[in-house]
Motif scaffolding. Structure first.
Motif, PDB file in Angstrom:
ATOM      1  N   GLY A  31       0.821  -1.208   0.000  1.00  0.00           N
ATOM      2  CA  GLY A  31       0.000   0.000   0.000  1.00  0.00           C
ATOM      3  C   GLY A  31       0.853   1.255   0.000  1.00  0.00           C
ATOM      4  O   GLY A  31       0.547   2.233  -0.686  1.00  0.00           O
ATOM      5  N   CYS A  32       1.956   1.229   0.783  1.00  0.00           N
ATOM      6  CA  CYS A  32       2.893   2.365   0.776  1.00  0.00           C
ATOM      7  C   CYS A  32       3.449   2.596  -0.624  1.00  0.00           C
ATOM      8  O   CYS A  32       3.554   3.739  -1.089  1.00  0.00           O
ATOM      9  CB  CYS A  32       4.044   2.100   1.745  1.00  0.00           C
ATOM     10  N   ALA A  33       3.801   1.505  -1.306  1.00  0.00           N
ATOM     11  CA  ALA A  33       4.335   1.612  -2.665  1.00  0.00           C
ATOM     12  C   ALA A  33       3.297   2.174  -3.624  1.00  0.00           C
ATOM     13  O   ALA A  33       3.642   2.879  -4.585  1.00  0.00           O
ATOM     14  CB  ALA A  33       4.809   0.240  -3.141  1.00  0.00           C
ATOM     15  N   SER A  34       2.036   1.900  -3.374  1.00  0.00           N
ATOM     16  CA  SER A  34       0.965   2.397  -4.240  1.00  0.00           C
ATOM     17  C   SER A  34       0.706   3.886  -4.041  1.00  0.00           C
ATOM     18  O   SER A  34       0.445   4.621  -4.992  1.00  0.00           O
ATOM     19  CB  SER A  34      -0.314   1.598  -3.978  1.00  0.00           C
ATOM     20  N   TRP A 169      -2.094   5.771   2.452  1.00  0.00           N
ATOM     21  CA  TRP A 169      -2.027   7.102   3.056  1.00  0.00           C
ATOM     22  C   TRP A 169      -0.679   7.352   3.713  1.00  0.00           C
ATOM     23  O   TRP A 169      -0.180   8.484   3.716  1.00  0.00           O
ATOM     24  CB  TRP A 169      -3.164   7.272   4.069  1.00  0.00           C
ATOM     25  N   THR A 170      -0.065   6.315   4.246  1.00  0.00           N
ATOM     26  CA  THR A 170       1.269   6.471   4.825  1.00  0.00           C
ATOM     27  C   THR A 170       2.293   6.772   3.746  1.00  0.00           C
ATOM     28  O   THR A 170       3.130   7.667   3.891  1.00  0.00           O
ATOM     29  CB  THR A 170       1.675   5.198   5.592  1.00  0.00           C
ATOM     30  N   TYR A 172       1.743   8.144   0.989  1.00  0.00           N
ATOM     31  CA  TYR A 172       1.440   9.441   0.392  1.00  0.00           C
ATOM     32  C   TYR A 172       1.758  10.596   1.339  1.00  0.00           C
ATOM     33  O   TYR A 172       2.355  11.605   0.930  1.00  0.00           O
ATOM     34  CB  TYR A 172      -0.027   9.484  -0.007  1.00  0.00           C
ATOM     35  N   SER A 173       1.399  10.473   2.585  1.00  0.00           N
ATOM     36  CA  SER A 173       1.469  11.605   3.514  1.00  0.00           C
ATOM     37  C   SER A 173       2.865  11.830   4.089  1.00  0.00           C
ATOM     38  O   SER A 173       3.375  12.955   4.075  1.00  0.00           O
ATOM     39  CB  SER A 173       0.464  11.413   4.655  1.00  0.00           C
ATOM     40  N   LEU A 174       3.492  10.783   4.614  1.00  0.00           N
ATOM     41  CA  LEU A 174       4.781  10.971   5.276  1.00  0.00           C
ATOM     42  C   LEU A 174       5.879  11.442   4.322  1.00  0.00           C
ATOM     43  O   LEU A 174       6.611  12.388   4.648  1.00  0.00           O
ATOM     44  CB  LEU A 174       5.188   9.688   5.988  1.00  0.00           C
ATOM     45  N   PRO A 175       6.060  10.847   3.142  1.00  0.00           N
ATOM     46  CA  PRO A 175       7.059  11.387   2.212  1.00  0.00           C
ATOM     47  C   PRO A 175       6.749  12.809   1.777  1.00  0.00           C
ATOM     48  O   PRO A 175       7.664  13.616   1.566  1.00  0.00           O
ATOM     49  CB  PRO A 175       7.008  10.418   1.030  1.00  0.00           C
ATOM     50  N   GLY A 176       5.456  13.119   1.644  1.00  0.00           N
ATOM     51  CA  GLY A 176       5.082  14.483   1.285  1.00  0.00           C
ATOM     52  C   GLY A 176       5.473  15.474   2.366  1.00  0.00           C
ATOM     53  O   GLY A 176       5.968  16.567   2.081  1.00  0.00           O
ATOM     54  N   TYR A 177       5.272  15.085   3.617  1.00  0.00           N
ATOM     55  CA  TYR A 177       5.691  15.937   4.732  1.00  0.00           C
ATOM     56  C   TYR A 177       7.208  16.135   4.721  1.00  0.00           C
ATOM     57  O   TYR A 177       7.710  17.255   4.884  1.00  0.00           O
ATOM     58  CB  TYR A 177       5.244  15.313   6.053  1.00  0.00           C
ATOM     59  N   LEU A 178       7.955  15.040   4.536  1.00  0.00           N
ATOM     60  CA  LEU A 178       9.411  15.130   4.501  1.00  0.00           C
ATOM     61  C   LEU A 178       9.892  16.003   3.349  1.00  0.00           C
ATOM     62  O   LEU A 178      10.845  16.784   3.491  1.00  0.00           O
ATOM     63  CB  LEU A 178      10.022  13.727   4.377  1.00  0.00           C
ATOM     64  N   ALA A 179       9.230  15.898   2.212  1.00  0.00           N
ATOM     65  CA  ALA A 179       9.640  16.668   1.035  1.00  0.00           C
ATOM     66  C   ALA A 179       9.468  18.161   1.270  1.00  0.00           C
ATOM     67  O   ALA A 179      10.398  18.957   1.052  1.00  0.00           O
ATOM     68  CB  ALA A 179       8.826  16.218  -0.180  1.00  0.00           C
ATOM     69  N   PHE A 180       8.299  18.575   1.730  1.00  0.00           N
ATOM     70  CA  PHE A 180       8.034  20.009   1.891  1.00  0.00           C
ATOM     71  C   PHE A 180       8.807  20.598   3.069  1.00  0.00           C
ATOM     72  O   PHE A 180       9.135  21.776   3.063  1.00  0.00           O
ATOM     73  CB  PHE A 180       6.533  20.245   2.070  1.00  0.00           C
TER      74      PHE A 180
END
Length: 456
Positions: A31-34, A169-170, A172-180
């Motif tokens: 799911g994380c990969a998706s 959602w993990t 999608y959300s956590l890498p997005g937080y790290l990126a910004f």
């Protein structure tokens, strides 16, 4: 009472015990990969394009690459039938396709890290489209992987759906937080190099996961034998048999297994079930701004609180679906979706009150998580085991089609109501009624079919 094959109710103890399975961990990482690619070509790319000085129109057009996710059913049959050389031999049908798509995404992400969207938007767009195509194809394989890994273990259908949603959602959300949180300090090229490292990590998880054991090949061979007999001595027979089994049999098998009347009712329900939720989602940000909430409030309440709530409520929703069964879970979820839409009508009348906003977000995320787990579980249960990737992709795409086509008129509906947001949300709540009526009919027919099977 529905049978086990139809997602029958289980005890609360069984519901909790159903999570004690290592397969759910594999499904979580899948799911994380998706979910992860949506960061690469979605929020991260929008942030980079904005920082590069591109116009809102250009950024909006860039988002059109997401259309491939609604079209992946067109090539889904290939993932059921084509075995990749070497990779397929060592990893199996599902993991080989997943790893190949992740490899393509890794190369495209590395290439994006060394581009400048402000100077080479076309090249960046082509790389992003490569990621989108690979990701959409990966989704087909991952959905099939989840279904086949659980197999006939009906008690774990809902937990598997829940872990897939939580993983998405993990990812999608956590890498997005790290990126910004690091983009201003290190720059977007460095961020994308970090994202490439995360893809490499996901590839390791793919290698460590377990390939499902299925009867897929035997079932496909049986279908091929039927077509061979029906085609007789037709010229080019081997190619026609392969094409028939690959393209036509997934559809034929679904209608043969359910009957034409029930199949049409099921497809209609899948198309209509989440229309009201889609209308709300399409206009939610516009509504938040018009009613008077700031960007900071939207980010804090809608995004951060919403993500945490989604994860928690997804687990609760899966337990409830196990306890009461998939059909009942779908009905409860549909009624809850309508009720949550009415919360937004309350905000439209009361104005921008933060406490009411938080309450509405919590209720909305609970109902969305609850209904999503039930919906994914229902689609999983409907999918045949000979053509898992194709049939699930078709059903999921049909659900997406209903949400993307009809919900496109949500803005026009608000305009037609002269900006009456309260009435708009009441109408969206009523949109769930046709789907619930169809669900009652479908559930009754499924029960009758099961009773006929047990009596013979």
């Amino acid at each position: 009472m529905l049978s086990k094959q139809q997602g029958a109710a289980q005890s609360w103890r069984q519901a909790l015990a159903s999570y004690q399975d290592i397969r759910l961990l594999f499904i979580f990482f899948m799911g994380c990969a998706s979910g992860f690619p949506w960061v690469l070509i979605g929020s991260n790319m929008s942030g980079w394009l904005n920082d590069a000085g591109l116009s809102r129109a250009a950024i909006g057009y860039f988002g059109s690459i997401f259309v491939v996710y609604a079209l992946n059913f067109l090539w889904a049959p290939l993932l059921d039938r084509i075995k990749l050389p070497l990779l397929g031999r060592y990893l199996g049908q599902r993991r080989s396709w997943i790893l190949l798509m992740q490899s393509l995404m890794l190369l495209a992400t590395l290439a994006i890290a060394y581009t400048n969207p402000g100077e080479s938007l076309l090249f960046t767009s082509l790389l992003a489209m490569t990621i989108a195509l690979a990701s959409a194809t990966q989704d087909v394989a991952i959905d099939a992987y989840r279904i086949e890994l659980i197999g006939d273990d009906t008690i774990r259908v809902a937990p598997a759906a829940a872990m897939g949603v939580i993983g998405w959602w993990t990812g999608y959300s956590l890498p997005g937080y790290l990126a910004f949180s690091h983009a201003d300090q290190y720059g977007w090229p460095a961020v994308y190099l970090g994202m490439a490292a995360l893809i490499a990590l996901l590839m390791i998880f793919t290698l460590l996961s377990r390939e499902p054991n299925t009867e897929r090949e035997q079932l496909q061979q049986a279908a091929a034998a039927r077509y061979q007999a029906s085609l007789g001595r037709t010229a080019g027979k081997p190619y026609l048999v392969w094409l028939s089994v690959t393209v036509f049999e997934p559809f034929v098998e679904f209608f043969r297994r359910n009957g034409w009347q029930l199949a049409i009712l099921i497809l209609s329900f899948v198309f209509l079930f989440k229309i009201g939720e889609a209308f709300l989602g399409r206009m939610s940000i516009q509504f938040y701004k018009e009613v008077g909430f700031s960007n900071e409030q939207i980010a804090e309440y809608s995004k951060l609180v919403g993500w945490v709530a989604t994860i928690g409520f997804t687990l609760i929703g899966s337990a409830i679906n196990i306890r009461f069964g998939i059909i009942r879970g779908l009905f409860i979820g549909g009624v809850a979706m309508a009720a949550s839409n009415l919360m937004f009508a309350w905000i439209a009348l009361a104005g921008p009150k933060p406490e009411l906003f938080i309450a509405a977000i919590l209720v909305d995320n609970f109902t969305a998580a609850f209904s999503t787990v039930a919906f994914v579980s229902f689609l999983t249960w409907l999918t045949g085991r000979a053509f898992t990737a194709t049939q699930y992709a078709l059903l999921a795409s049909l659900g997406n089609l209903g949400r993307t086509t009809l919900a496109s008129f949500s803005g026009e509906l608000v305009d037609a109501l002269a900006g009456n947001w309260a009435l708009f949300f009441v109408i969206t709540a009523l949109m769930v009624i046709p789907g619930l009526c169809l669900l009652l009919i479908v559930g009754k027919k499924l029960q009758q079919r099961e009773q006929q099977r047990t009596s013979t």
